[in-house]
Scaffold this motif. Structure first.
Motif: not given
Length: 468
Positions: A153-156, A187-188, A204-206, A211-212
């Motif tokens: 739950y992040m924008r970036l 955005n990851g 890493n896992l997305f 956008h990853a």
């Protein structure tokens, strides 16, 4: 907050003078433990900021088990810093889901105003505040390590270097971002780096991320990551995923330079990643006046999907509710495009390599080469490319699909000259295996029966002797 020294001493607040270094000429490194999470934003954020303020180059910031609520993005300029999660699991949450949903809905409305040139200065200022509101770390020092953390739950999630809104400039490089999880976020990872020191984004896992990884710079290796969208409607705000991995040549601002330096999208490597369920897989684009050269896309497995927008979603202001039930977002597994979106002056794409990728099932094309030269497309396996049957409300993610060949494995568009297409394997194309619209390209077929549609000038085609 305790500082645990590499030699086993513990430095308590107010008693730092008790530390005796093993070697007087070498500064001791420390493990700085972040207090246990409380789920209260002000408290969790204060604990994290306190730990980071006490960190010095070479130190490790060790997060505890549980979920921290963090809020706005935190800028970290310390070099050689390690951020690591607890082996039992550490979650860093930008905002709670209800707050994030409201914020994302407001952001999309403002973006719509910007797209249609209705935005005021106040709208743009609000948009910038929203971007920073539910973020995590912006690392600008260089040679930092981030491991075993979950971002949600992040924008970036993570910013390496600088974002476009901050005018990319020389910063950082040499970071290692590995074995983290990014889920239900916008955005990851965004990297705006111009350092010659390689940065590694690995393992890493997305999951259900819009956008990853988006790169704006050079020498970044994106390897062995898994990018999945099992439940597209869970992507916060948008309700669908978009481009999985993007590389973009963006000018870097430097003092005294009348022109932005060239080659700032240079020698990136995207290798051995798995991408499933995204409309678009991997894209390299060069903005006007820039060069994107010698990048490598190798050994990736990509199974893109057409995403149907949900008719009842309140977070999609760009599409009227009456059209959402039939709207489809579609894209391309691998795209090289020197024009960029919405611009008429092209950049340059030179000497990029696309090799030994596996593309499984797409609509339109497997690989698109637009306004690029000296591209090598070698040894890829492309299977099950279907032709378009697009409704009027369909949304294409990258470029106009209606005016392009459909159901082809590889499309070399007009303006793409001097490329090499060699030993690729095609299975179950709706139309041609290869479509050539550019000039002076070389094609060597893997199988003599592979089909080529040639509308260019001076292209050379060699029949192969292999089999599928």
């Amino acid at each position: 907050m305790n500082r645990v020294c590499a030699n086993g001493w513990i430095a308590l607040a107010g008693w730092v003078g008790l530390i005796v270094p093993m070697h007087a000429a070498t500064r001791e490194t420390h493990v700085i433990r972040v207090a246990n999470p409380t789920g209260i934003r002000a408290t969790d954020r204060a604990h994290i900021l306190e730990s980071l303020r006490g960190a010095r180059p070479g130190d490790t910031v060790q997060f505890a088990h549980g979920r921290y609520l963090v809020g706005p993005i935190i800028k970290v300029a310390t070099q050689h810093l390690t951020l690591i999660g607890d082996p039992r699991g550490t979650v860093l949450r930008g905002c709670n889901p209800d707050v994030y949903s409201t914020m994302a809905h407001t952001e999309l409305k403002l973006v719509e105003r910007v797209i249609h040139s209705h935005a005021t200065r106040g709208d743009r200022a609000r948009l910038q505040k929203i971007v920073n509101r539910c973020g995590m770390f912006q690392l600008t020092g260089g040679n930092d390590v981030v491991r075993h953390l979950t971002f949600e739950y992040m924008r970036l999630g993570l910013v390496l270097g600088y974002r476009p809104q901050q005018a990319y400039r020389p910063a950082g490089g040499g970071d290692v971002i590995e074995d983290n999880t990014f889920r239900t976020t916008n955005n990851g990872i965004r990297a705006g780096l111009s350092s010659s020191e390689p940065t590694l984004i690995r393992g890493n896992l997305f999951v259900d991320v819009f956008h990853a990884v988006i790169l704006g710079g050079s020498h970044v290796h994106v390897e062995h990551n898994t990018i999945l969208a099992p439940a597209p409607s869970r992507v916060p705000g948008h309700g669908y995923p978009s481009l999985a991995i993007g590389i973009d040549a963006i000018p870097v601002a430097t003092k005294g330079s009348p022109k932005p330096p060239q080659g700032n999208c240079y020698r990136n490597i995207v290798a051995d990643n798995v991408i499933v369920g995204y409309p678009s897989g991997i894209e390299i684009g060069a903005r006007p006046g820039t060069i994107c050269a010698e990048n490598i896309i190798r050994g990736n497995t990509i199974a893109v999907a057409r995403i149907h927008l949900l008719p009842a979603s309140p977070d999609l202001p760009l599409w009227p509710p009456s059209k959402r039930s039939t709207a489809i977002v579609s894209g391309t597994p691998i795209l090289l495009n020197a024009l960029g979106r919405g611009v008429k002056v092209q950049g340059r794409l030179d000497g990029n390599r696309i090799s030994h990728n596996r593309i499984e099932g797409a609509v339109g094309f497997g690989i698109r080469i637009e306004h690029a030269s000296d591209t090598w497309v070698v040894g890829n396996t492309i299977e099950g490319i279907r032709a378009h049957r697009m409704a009027k409300s369909s949304v294409t993610h990258a470029g106009s699909e209606k005016s392009s060949p459909a159901g082809a494995g590889i499309w070399v568009a007009p303006g793409s000259d001097g490329n090499r297409i060699q030993d690729n394997v095609f299975r179950a194309m709706d139309t041609s295996d290869i479509v050539l619209g550019g000039d002076r390209n070389f094609v060597r077929l893997h199988h003599a029966g592979d089909s080529v549609q040639d509308s260019g000038t001076g292209n050379r085609i060699e029949k192969g002797g292999g089999g599928n």
